[in-house]
Design a protein around this motif. Structure first.
Motif, PDB file in Angstrom:
ATOM      1  N   ALA A 231     -10.040   5.933  -0.634  1.00  9.40           N
ATOM      2  CA  ALA A 231      -8.441   6.044   0.490  1.00  9.40           C
ATOM      3  C   ALA A 231      -8.147   5.141  -0.023  1.00  9.40           C
ATOM      4  O   ALA A 231      -6.608   4.956   0.517  1.00  9.40           O
ATOM      5  N   SER A 232      -7.955   4.150  -0.855  1.00  4.47           N
ATOM      6  CA  SER A 232      -7.490   2.660  -1.060  1.00  4.47           C
ATOM      7  C   SER A 232      -5.841   3.320  -1.700  1.00  4.47           C
ATOM      8  O   SER A 232      -4.642   2.466  -1.512  1.00  4.47           O
ATOM      9  N   TRP A 233      -5.647   3.978  -2.214  1.00  5.60           N
ATOM     10  CA  TRP A 233      -4.401   4.806  -2.451  1.00  5.60           C
ATOM     11  C   TRP A 233      -3.268   4.898  -1.655  1.00  5.60           C
ATOM     12  O   TRP A 233      -1.925   4.948  -1.977  1.00  5.60           O
ATOM     13  N   ARG A 234      -4.096   4.980  -0.581  1.00  6.12           N
ATOM     14  CA  ARG A 234      -3.282   5.493   0.990  1.00  6.12           C
ATOM     15  C   ARG A 234      -2.638   4.071   1.130  1.00  6.12           C
ATOM     16  O   ARG A 234      -1.177   4.030   1.622  1.00  6.12           O
ATOM     17  N   LEU A 235      -3.138   2.702   0.814  1.00 10.11           N
ATOM     18  CA  LEU A 235      -2.358   1.414   1.826  1.00 10.11           C
ATOM     19  C   LEU A 235      -1.579   1.477   0.140  1.00 10.11           C
ATOM     20  O   LEU A 235      -0.527   0.770   0.779  1.00 10.11           O
ATOM     21  N   TRP A 236      -1.826   1.963  -1.104  1.00  9.96           N
ATOM     22  CA  TRP A 236      -1.149   1.240  -1.810  1.00  9.96           C
ATOM     23  C   TRP A 236       0.014   1.989  -1.862  1.00  9.96           C
ATOM     24  O   TRP A 236       1.744   1.936  -1.623  1.00  9.96           O
ATOM     25  N   LEU A 237       0.214   3.218  -1.214  1.00 11.87           N
ATOM     26  CA  LEU A 237       1.209   4.579  -1.181  1.00 11.87           C
ATOM     27  C   LEU A 237       1.994   3.390   0.051  1.00 11.87           C
ATOM     28  O   LEU A 237       3.410   3.301   0.074  1.00 11.87           O
ATOM     29  N   ALA A 238       1.601   3.066   1.668  1.00  5.24           N
ATOM     30  CA  ALA A 238       1.848   2.465   1.989  1.00  5.24           C
ATOM     31  C   ALA A 238       2.531   1.042   2.159  1.00  5.24           C
ATOM     32  O   ALA A 238       3.914   1.049   1.933  1.00  5.24           O
ATOM     33  N   LEU A 239       2.405   0.600   0.664  1.00  5.23           N
ATOM     34  CA  LEU A 239       2.426  -0.565   0.078  1.00  5.23           C
ATOM     35  C   LEU A 239       3.859   0.035  -0.171  1.00  5.23           C
ATOM     36  O   LEU A 239       5.434  -0.657  -0.571  1.00  5.23           O
ATOM     37  N   GLY A 240       4.283   0.665  -1.248  1.00  4.33           N
ATOM     38  CA  GLY A 240       5.134   1.690  -1.448  1.00  4.33           C
ATOM     39  C   GLY A 240       6.161   1.664  -0.959  1.00  4.33           C
ATOM     40  O   GLY A 240       7.694   1.192  -1.270  1.00  4.33           O
ATOM     41  N   ILE A 241       6.114   2.697  -0.022  1.00  3.58           N
ATOM     42  CA  ILE A 241       7.038   2.493   0.722  1.00  3.58           C
ATOM     43  C   ILE A 241       7.627   1.780   1.374  1.00  3.58           C
ATOM     44  O   ILE A 241       8.954   1.413   1.258  1.00  3.58           O
ATOM     45  N   ILE A 242       7.310   0.638   1.567  1.00  2.00           N
ATOM     46  CA  ILE A 242       7.662  -0.408   1.972  1.00  2.00           C
ATOM     47  C   ILE A 242       8.717  -1.393   1.438  1.00  2.00           C
ATOM     48  O   ILE A 242       9.891  -1.713   1.761  1.00  2.00           O
ATOM     49  N   PHE A 243       8.392  -0.890   0.172  1.00  2.00           N
ATOM     50  CA  PHE A 243       8.577  -1.648  -1.029  1.00  2.00           C
ATOM     51  C   PHE A 243       9.632  -0.977  -1.766  1.00  2.00           C
ATOM     52  O   PHE A 243      11.108  -1.509  -1.691  1.00  2.00           O
TER      53      PHE A 243
ATOM     54  N   LEU B  18      15.906  -0.353  -1.152  1.00  2.00           N
ATOM     55  CA  LEU B  18      17.289   0.576  -0.542  1.00  2.00           C
ATOM     56  C   LEU B  18      17.914  -0.841   0.548  1.00  2.00           C
ATOM     57  O   LEU B  18      19.246  -0.378   0.559  1.00  2.00           O
ATOM     58  N   SER B  19      17.122  -1.751   1.273  1.00  2.00           N
ATOM     59  CA  SER B  19      17.817  -1.879   1.987  1.00  2.00           C
ATOM     60  C   SER B  19      18.361  -3.089   1.617  1.00  2.00           C
ATOM     61  O   SER B  19      19.658  -4.367   1.457  1.00  2.00           O
ATOM     62  N   LEU B  20      18.679  -4.411   0.759  1.00  2.00           N
ATOM     63  CA  LEU B  20      18.884  -5.339  -0.235  1.00  2.00           C
ATOM     64  C   LEU B  20      19.787  -4.964  -0.380  1.00  2.00           C
ATOM     65  O   LEU B  20      20.720  -5.276  -0.683  1.00  2.00           O
ATOM     66  N   ALA B  21      20.210  -3.218  -1.577  1.00  2.00           N
ATOM     67  CA  ALA B  21      21.134  -2.945  -1.771  1.00  2.00           C
ATOM     68  C   ALA B  21      22.281  -2.366  -1.058  1.00  2.00           C
ATOM     69  O   ALA B  21      22.988  -2.981  -1.155  1.00  2.00           O
TER      70      ALA B  21
ATOM     71  N   VAL C 156      21.841 -14.428  -6.377  1.00  2.00           N
ATOM     72  CA  VAL C 156      20.735 -15.172  -5.598  1.00  2.00           C
ATOM     73  C   VAL C 156      19.913 -13.767  -6.398  1.00  2.00           C
ATOM     74  O   VAL C 156      18.560 -14.449  -6.287  1.00  2.00           O
ATOM     75  N   LEU C 157      20.040 -12.523  -6.141  1.00  2.00           N
ATOM     76  CA  LEU C 157      18.707 -11.550  -5.801  1.00  2.00           C
ATOM     77  C   LEU C 157      18.493 -11.489  -7.899  1.00  2.00           C
ATOM     78  O   LEU C 157      17.099 -11.358  -7.486  1.00  2.00           O
ATOM     79  N   LEU C 158      18.998 -11.618  -8.814  1.00  2.40           N
ATOM     80  CA  LEU C 158      18.962 -11.673 -10.070  1.00  2.40           C
ATOM     81  C   LEU C 158      17.653 -12.400 -10.071  1.00  2.40           C
ATOM     82  O   LEU C 158      16.730 -12.784 -10.849  1.00  2.40           O
ATOM     83  N   ILE C 159      17.757 -14.084  -9.347  1.00  8.38           N
ATOM     84  CA  ILE C 159      16.718 -15.362  -9.387  1.00  8.38           C
ATOM     85  C   ILE C 159      16.556 -14.645  -8.564  1.00  8.38           C
ATOM     86  O   ILE C 159      14.540 -15.037  -9.476  1.00  8.38           O
ATOM     87  N   ALA C 160      15.738 -13.670  -7.022  1.00  4.30           N
ATOM     88  CA  ALA C 160      14.815 -13.622  -7.009  1.00  4.30           C
ATOM     89  C   ALA C 160      13.546 -12.575  -7.456  1.00  4.30           C
ATOM     90  O   ALA C 160      12.802 -13.081  -7.735  1.00  4.30           O
ATOM     91  N   ALA C 161      15.024 -11.560  -8.216  1.00 10.65           N
ATOM     92  CA  ALA C 161      13.484 -10.451  -9.317  1.00 10.65           C
ATOM     93  C   ALA C 161      12.957 -11.160 -10.240  1.00 10.65           C
ATOM     94  O   ALA C 161      11.619 -11.830 -10.264  1.00 10.65           O
ATOM     95  N   ILE C 162      13.420 -12.178 -11.417  1.00 11.21           N
ATOM     96  CA  ILE C 162      13.526 -13.101 -11.885  1.00 11.21           C
ATOM     97  C   ILE C 162      11.895 -13.410 -11.980  1.00 11.21           C
ATOM     98  O   ILE C 162      10.640 -13.299 -12.480  1.00 11.21           O
ATOM     99  N   LEU C 163      12.039 -14.809 -10.748  1.00  9.67           N
ATOM    100  CA  LEU C 163      10.774 -15.482 -10.151  1.00  9.67           C
ATOM    101  C   LEU C 163       9.868 -14.541  -9.649  1.00  9.67           C
ATOM    102  O   LEU C 163       8.474 -14.692  -9.675  1.00  9.67           O
TER     103      LEU C 163
ATOM    104  N   THR D 234      10.475  -1.110  -6.725  1.00  7.32           N
ATOM    105  CA  THR D 234      11.067  -2.132  -5.770  1.00  7.32           C
ATOM    106  C   THR D 234      12.903  -1.908  -6.717  1.00  7.32           C
ATOM    107  O   THR D 234      13.860  -1.691  -6.353  1.00  7.32           O
ATOM    108  N   ILE D 235      12.747  -2.994  -7.771  1.00  8.84           N
ATOM    109  CA  ILE D 235      14.256  -2.991  -8.977  1.00  8.84           C
ATOM    110  C   ILE D 235      14.597  -1.030  -8.893  1.00  8.84           C
ATOM    111  O   ILE D 235      16.031  -1.763  -8.692  1.00  8.84           O
ATOM    112  N   ALA D 236      13.435  -0.666  -9.307  1.00  9.09           N
ATOM    113  CA  ALA D 236      14.489   0.946  -9.343  1.00  9.09           C
ATOM    114  C   ALA D 236      15.069   1.495  -7.866  1.00  9.09           C
ATOM    115  O   ALA D 236      16.120   1.705  -8.230  1.00  9.09           O
ATOM    116  N   SER D 237      14.357   0.848  -6.498  1.00 16.04           N
ATOM    117  CA  SER D 237      15.098   1.910  -5.892  1.00 16.04           C
ATOM    118  C   SER D 237      16.151   0.233  -5.495  1.00 16.04           C
ATOM    119  O   SER D 237      16.758   1.652  -4.815  1.00 16.04           O
TER     120      SER D 237
END
Lengths: 600, 384, 504
Positions: A85-97, A102-105, A175-182, A227-230
């Motif tokens: 059932a691990s996929w559920r947790l990954w999906l949950a993380l996916g929702i958060i990310f 979106l929030s960053l945008a 700032v976001l660009l640098i954070a994304a690179i890191l 995350t980048i796509a969203s």
């Protein structure tokens, strides 16, 4: 005669830049400026050297079983969550990310900062990477990789400031660009860093190399890209939807994210009574909208209030008589909305339409939560609860804080109320709960709380503990909010009264927003404190990350023997806590700056 | 300050009330709100509850377990040989296998068990609160635990599955198998809290005229760590736990064989270990009792998990238990083939013992755990 | 011409603010009462079903547990065991508060230092310790102490410091036979010193010029202390006096004390109501009392009556008070026996072979810090010190910059600036938050349960595991911690009030 505007230059612009100090001058100024200072410097150097040598010696010693941590990472994070059932947790993380992107945008897009600050932060990050890589027990190739990355970061950070020189003042850096690179570098590191893992067939002390995250490097990469796509999706949406509506929608989504992830996704709920609940929901939504529309119209006057009161009586009666929980809840909500109608929606049609919309939303959410509560959990684990490890820590912290919020605000309002009984009861609660340590309350939740319910009704341990953490946190929150309430100038209250606002309107629209705004830094401090306090549940037997590190990992003998790895486990747990608490406190500092606390 | 005083007065008033009215009978008209005919009442109240908590008390534990479909079993989780928690959350060991035996008898599936690791301090409260159905956690059957009324713990016990005794363990360089209280005078001992162990060692030392210091920890592995580090001079707990830990450490190469010695040879206390369950639930209690007896009888008759299909009719008693229509089983509320499934899936007493305890050099021969016809105390009443 | 005066129409009762106010409060009280009664009924049913009974017999029964450290290692009653737990909690709390204050102030000042290394060390310390949960830190210190060397026969002997796996031992001064007699001299010395300081300061204000008031008072104190060291048996005459007082209290009938205390409670209530009414008096007569005022008066009156009833109907309280007072004076009487032993003895740590078993243990002659105490004490001290450091730093920064600039302009050195200008003002600001941290430390000592330190929570848990009396123990915990918080915050508030800015 034309007036000439005199523009006074800022003082800083007049003074010439002091020449950059060489290292020797710097040392003289900061380390050896007086006799006592020299002594202190030498003493400090001695302490630092001893400490670092001790730590490094401990970490790199041969008997250390750091494989205990890397092999048991899954255990530390989610404990006994079933593999399939691990996929559920990954999906949950996916929702958060996705929500994060979106929030960053919507909130941070185009955030820029001074290159000097950014440069220094990047250099600091690079220095940190170099330090970690030298101290931590990584293999050679990981060390090399880390040193290269760290070196690049330091050079980039310091160099950028020097190179830009004069232009550094006007230029800004996204700032976001640098954070994304890191972040991208961190994800790449997952693929490249190798750590020793124990050989299952080998004896004690033999080990082979494997990637630090063999099974999770793939999903993390996907999450990074998502995350980048969203983020870009959010930028696009920002142009299409009005900003306020978008932010409001995101706030609702964030609020709902926690129950959705914890109660729905992680438990794998199979709904029951869907048809019944949906029918009830639709019926209440439709009929309720009509009733509320009718009663909220201020033209109804006394009759409207009377009918709303009647509704309240019916709602209370339904709790005494036997009926479906959902119906009882719906009736209660309907009564509350009806009572609040004239206060919140009396006035123009548009307000009333919005109010009815909120009612429909509330019905939807209630039906959903009831479906979750009565659904059957598909995810079964063999030790009673689905939640464990670091996952459990987050759930306890977020759930506890979220539940404590309304309680804390109500208690604060009660404590500053003019009505003596409310004041008395709130004070008794706050003083009683705050005066007793949290561990005592947790023991009460395990030992005394179950006696209050009939046999067979048992709450899972995380539920009880979350409830008592919420009770505890509410008392502290109430004190913080009370501070904010008392800081509001009396003029606000008087003006509201002069305008003819009812107490409820004044509280909700004038007092509370100002109070909450003033206490946001204290609230974030509260979040940090509760996050750390969740470690106490290890004492009452819940399998959070501390209990796993203290009791389970050092006693494992199969399939690998990790006996005696207590100190390594405790260090790893401490590092986990430290990372997140540090991030929270940085966020708190930034929030304080943004809100201008203390400056206005 | 006034507020704090008010709160203190309120607490004192609560104390006064608590001292007074423990056995008043309240007007229970308001309890109608508690018992509803809608099972969702209770689940709605639990945050992460799930659909498993909706039974009223009248059904009893058997009904609750059958409705739930899994058995909630309280174990130690950190005692080698008796219950060791595995990475996936299940447990292996002597006690864990008895959990599986009960599950196989009641539910037909030995794997339908939720293991809940418990410390010694919380085990009874968790059992009494109803969060577990049965406690199989090397718990000693004592009078105070059985007693109802003030001063008793108020739980009931199934027949003893393991006859143990409390012993001490120390370095063989200064103790031998015959050491007594005089050799222990002045030492610091480590043990785990909330057990009969504390009481026993205190009494033993007092009677023997020895003065000891006692450090209590929550779990026995902690006590062992302290002993290895030199914080205490001795550890004490049930003999089986001492031997199991000693052998495990010797196997892993942490200590030299023979470096530790368990003494005295005659244990300082009687520790009959067995499953425990809540009082006032005879139906459930009888089931647990007869699960234990059935494993013993199977061993007596030579019926094992391998040969049960052939041997189940070896004599009328075996047929009553493992073959045939199983009227006695159904009279107890179980399926007719309950004990058949149990032996087939989990094994008989000897198999359970051998599988879990023999690898740790704990054997039945010559101890109280031998069959009754070989000088031991493992004896079951007849199944008829 | 007629003048119409608008009469004050009373609104209908469903819109009357006062009625609504009290109706809402009554509804809340009724709701809470229903909830509590339901829960209580349910709890009573459950308790009956499971056969538990709560009572107080367990307080007298021997609990058969051994406590690792404290005033009573083999308590012979449940009450005594809990008392030992309470003393242990207080030991850790008080020593922790002292240590954390000192360490926290040092680090807070260090954080503001101009010296780069000192500054960075302090910063690293604060950032690391504050962000790791306290429980993790305490467990870590316990793990650290396990790497200290173990004791065996070779280590028998004395030494200046002993750091071993069984604990840490440091040299210590213990009060010996004549200590209390000497204490009287110390008190006299303190009074005389205060008097000297007062007079000399007054003299300095009047005449100007330095009188070294502080140093003369110190001299006076030290002189009297030294004299007292040698002639303290003189004070032995207090012994019979205390014994007499003790028997006097023993002879007082308990009923008298009960009546007295009840009368005090009623009197206190009456006085409060009288003072309250006085404060409401205006030159035009008694002001109109609002419903809130009535509520307060009724509430206070009720509390006074309940207090009186408690004293009257629970003879145990008065008896306990009498017993405690009697025991106290008895204890004092025994201490003033006229011994001419030196008041303090200096002891060095030692390892001895204890018991017939001959185990190497840390001797009790010097101060022994057991592993549990060590882990708990070090943990809470370092943790609270980090928070105190931040508070101190904030307090110093909050002092107006103009003060520092003026001080520097007048020619004070940085050290003098800190001592005479900044710290006194900062002290006023930091006292309430530091008081809060003291409360947190006091409550954090309950984590001793994780390191086998027998504080009140750990002992309480052991007791309720053995006797099943969960409710009484939980209530005891609440009462203890509330009382402790009350006492601690009263002390802090007292200092707070004395330091408050007196506005002109």
């Amino acid at each position: 005669m034309a007036e000439k505007k005199i523009i006074l230059p800022e003082i800083e612009e007049l003074a010439p830049e002091p020449p950059p100090k060489g290292p020797v001058v710097w040392m003289k100024d900061n380390l050896f400026y007086s006799v006592s200072s020299t002594i202190l410097t030498l003493l400090g150097l001695l302490i630092a050297v001893l400490f670092i040598r001790g730590m490094v010696g401990f970490i790199l010693a041969d008997e250390r079983k750091w494989e205990a941590i890397t092999t048991n990472m899954r255990l530390l994070m989610v404990q006994a969550y079933p593999q399939e059932a691990s996929w559920r947790l990954w999906l949950a993380l996916g929702i958060i990310f996705v929500l994060l992107g979106l929030s960053l945008a919507f909130w941070h897009a185009g955030g820029k900062a001074e290159p000097r600050k950014v440069g220094r932060a990047v250099a600091a990050a690079g220095g940190f990477v170099v330090f970690v890589v030298l101290v931590a027990p990584f293999e050679t190739n990981a060390r090399v990789f880390g040193l290269i990355i760290g070196g690049v970061l330091i050079v980039a950070g310091l160099g950028a400031v020097r190179l830009l020189g004069e232009r550094a003042k006007e230029a800004t850096v996204p700032v976001l660009l640098i954070a994304a690179i890191l972040a991208g570098v961190a994800v790449a590191a997952l693929w490249l860093i190798q750590v020793p893992v124990p050989d299952p067939e080998g004896g004690v002390g033999e080990s082979q190399l494997a990637g630090i995250a063999t099974t999770t490097s793939g999903p993390w990469t996907i999450l990074y890209l998502v995350t980048i796509a969203s983020y870009f999706l959010g930028l696009f949406l920002r142009r299409v939807i009005p900003e306020r509506a978008g932010r409001l929608a995101l706030v609702v989504l964030w609020t709902m994210a926690f129950p959705i992830i914890v109660l729905h996704l992680a438990r794998g709920v199979e709904f029951q009574n869907v048809g019944q609940y949906l029918t009830i929901g639709v019926a209440f939504a439709a009929v309720g909208s009509l009733i509320i529309w009718f009663l909220a119209d201020p033209a109804r006057g006394e009759l409207g209030r009377g009918l709303a009161g009647l509704l309240l009586v019916i709602a209370i009666a339904s709790w005494v008589v036997s009926a479906l929980i959902l119906i009882r809840l719906m009736l209660l909500l309907l009564a509350l909305f009806a009572l609040g109608g004239p206060t919140f929606a009396g006035g123009e049609r548009a307000t009333r339409i919005r109010y009815v919309g909120v009612w429909v939303g509330a019905v939807v959410i209630t039906v959903y939560m009831m479906l979750l509560a009565t659904g059957v959990s598909l995810v079964q684990t063999s030790n009673e609860t689905v939640f464990g490890g670091f996952f459990l820590t987050w759930i306890l912290a977020i759930g506890g804080i979220a539940l404590s919020f309304p309680m804390g605000v109500v208690l604060a309002l009660g404590r500053t109320s003019t009505m003596p009984i409310f004041r008395l009861l709130s004070t008794i609660y706050i003083e009683l709960v705050r005066g007793v340590p949290l561990i005592t309350w947790l023991l009460v939740s395990i030992v005394v709380f179950p006696i209050l319910f009939p046999l067979g009704v048992n709450f899972v341990a995380p539920a009880k503990v979350t409830l008592f953490i919420a009770f505890f946190s509410a008392a502290y929150l109430a004190e913080n909010v009370r501070g904010g309430l008392q800081a509001i100038s009396k003029g606000q209250t008087e003006a509201a009264n002069a305008l003819g606002m009812t107490t409820l309107q004044r509280t909700v629209f004038i007092t509370l927003p100002q109070a909450l705004r003033a206490v946001i830094p204290a609230l974030v401090g509260q979040v940090i404190a509760i996050f750390k306090d969740t470690s106490l549940v290890a004492i009452v037997g819940l399998f959070d990350i501390l209990k796993i590190g203290r009791d389970i990992i050092p006693t494992q003998t199969q399939p690998y023997n990790f006996l005696g790895s207590l100190r390594e486990s405790l260090l790893a747990v401490a590092v986990f806590y430290w990372i997140f608490t540090f991030i929270f406190s940085r966020i708190s500092l930034q929030l304080e700056e943004r809100l201008g606390v203390g400056k206005r | 300050m006034i507020k704090r005083l008010a709160v203190l007065l309120a607490v004192l008033a609560m104390v006064a009330a608590a001292c007074g009215g423990s056995s008043e009978s309240e007007d229970t008209t308001s309890t109608t709100a508690a018992t509803t005919d809608d099972t969702t009442a209770t689940t709605a109240a639990s945050d992460d509850g799930g659909g498993d908590a909706g039974q009223a008390a009248e059904g009893g534990t058997l009904a609750a377990v059958q409705q739930r479909g899994t058995l909630k079993c309280g174990v130690s989780g950190s005692l080698p040989g008796f219950s060791e928690t595995q990475p996936d959350g299940t447990a292996i060991g002597f006690d864990a296998d008895y959990c599986r035996a009960i599950a196989a008898a009641v539910l037909g599936d030995a794997n339908a068990v939720e293991f809940r690791p418990l410390t010694a301090a919380e085990r009874f409260d968790v059992l009494k609160a109803g969060e577990i159905d049965v406690l199989v956690r090397n718990t000693t059957y004592t009078q105070s635990r059985d007693a109802s009324g003030e001063g008793g713990v108020n739980i009931d016990f199934a027949p003893t599955t393991y006859y143990d005794g409390q012993q001490l363990m120390g370095l063989s360089s200064r103790f031998s198998a015959d050491s007594g209280p005089a050799d222990v005078d002045g030492a610091i001992l480590c043990t785990n809290a909330g057990t009969t162990t504390e009481k026993n060692i205190t009494e033993w030392a007092k009677i023997g005229g020895a003065t000891i210091g006692l450090e209590t920890v929550e779990q026995f592995p902690e006590a062992l760590e302290k002993f290895i580090a030199g914080q205490c001079d001795l550890v004490t707990t049930d003999g089986s736990g001492l031997v199991a830990n000693k052998v495990t450490k010797e196997r892993e190469g942490e200590i030299q064989p023979g470096e530790w010695v368990v003494f005295p040879t005659a244990p300082i206390s009687k520790e009959p270990l067995g499953p425990a369950f809540r009082q006032n639930d005879s139906e459930w209690g009888d089931i647990i009792t007869w699960v234990v007896y059935a494993t013993i009888i199977a061993d007596e008759k030579g019926v094992t998990s391998a040969n049960i299909d052939e041997q189940k009719d070896v004599d009328p008693e075996a047929t009553r238990l493992f073959g045939g229509e199983g009227e006695v089983q159904t009279a107890m509320g179980l399926n007719a083939d309950a004990f058949y499934q149990m032996v087939k899936q989990v094994g008989n007493y000897d198999e359970i013992f051998a599988r879990n305890l023999n690898p740790l050099d704990i054997f039945r021969e010559g101890t109280l755990n031998a069959p009754f016809n070989e000088g031991g105390m493992i004896y079951a009443p007849p199944a008829r | 011409m007629a003048v119409t005066v608008a009469t004050h129409e009373r609104p209908p009762f469903w819109r009357n603010a006062t009625v609504l106010k009290w109706a809402a409060q009554l509804v809340l009280v009724a709701f809470l009462a229903i909830v509590i009664l339901t829960l209580r009924a349910q709890a009573a049913t459950n308790i009956e079903d499971r056969g538990i009974t709560f009572g107080t017999k367990w307080l007298d029964d021997p609990p058969l547990i051994s406590i690792r450290e404290g005033i009573d290692l083999q308590p012979d009653s449940g009450a005594r065991a809990l008392y030992a737990g309470i003393v242990n909690t207080l030991r850790v709390s008080i020593s922790g508060i002292l240590a954390a204050t000192i360490l926290g102030t040092i680090i807070g000042v260090a954080r503001l230092s101009h010296n780069w290394i000192v500054n960075k060390i302090a910063t690293v310390y604060i950032e690391t310790i504050r962000n790791i949960p306290l429980l993790v830190q305490i467990l870590f210190w316990l793990a650290v102490i396990q790497i200290f060397p173990a004791l065996d026969e070779d280590s028998v002997g004395e030494s200046l410091f002993l750091v071993t796996a069984k604990g840490v031992s440091i040299p210590w001064l213990f009060p010996a036979g004549g200590f209390y007699q000497w204490l009287v001299f110390l008190i006299i010395g303190a009074v005389v010193a205060g008097f000297v300081y007062f007079r000399l300061s007054r003299l300095k204000e009047e005449r100007g010029g330095e009188t070294y008031a502080f140093w003369w008072s110190v001299v006076a104190f030290v002189a009297i202390a030294v004299i007292g060291w040698f002639i303290h048996p003189v004070m032995a005459f207090w012994g019979p006096i205390f014994d007499g007082i003790s028997s006097f209290f023993g002879a007082i009938p308990r009923v008298l004390v009960q009546i007295l205390l009840a009368a005090v409670a009623v009197l206190a209530g009456t006085l409060w109501i009288r003072r309250f009414l006085e404060s409401m008096r205006t030159p035009a007569g008694l002001a109109k009392l609002t419903d809130d005022d009535w509520f307060r008066m009724i509430f206070v009156g009720l509390m006074a009556l309940i207090g009186a009833a408690l004293f009257v109907f629970l003879p145990g309280i008065s008896q306990t008070i009498l017993n405690m007072v009697e025991a106290f004076f008895n204890f004092l009487g025994a201490k003033f026996s006229g011994e001419s032993v030196a008041p303090l003895t200096y002891t060095t740590p030692a390892v001895e072979l204890r018991g017939t078993g001959g185990f190497a243990q840390l001797s009790d002659q010097a101060l022994v810090i057991t592993p549990g105490f060590f882990a708990l004490w070090v943990g809470v001290t370092l943790y609270t010190a980090a928070f105190i450091a931040e508070i101190v730093r904030g307090g110093i920064l909050a002092v107006n910059k103009g003060q520092s600039e003026a001080g520097l302009a007048v020619g004070l050195t940085r050290a003098q600036l800190l001592r005479f200008v900044v710290l006194p003002q900062a002290f006023r600001i930091v006292l309430p938050p530091i008081g809060n941290q003291y409360l947190n430390l006091f409550k954090n000592t309950s984590l001793g349960i994780a390191v086998a330190f027998p504080d009140i929570v750990q002992v309480g848990q052991t007791i309720y595991n053995q006797t099943g009396q969960t409710f009484p123990v939980v209530i005891l915990w609440m009462a203890f911690f509330l009382t402790g918080s009350l006492v601690l915050s009263s002390i802090v508030n007292y200092f707070n009030r004395r330091l408050k800015l007196v506005e002109r």
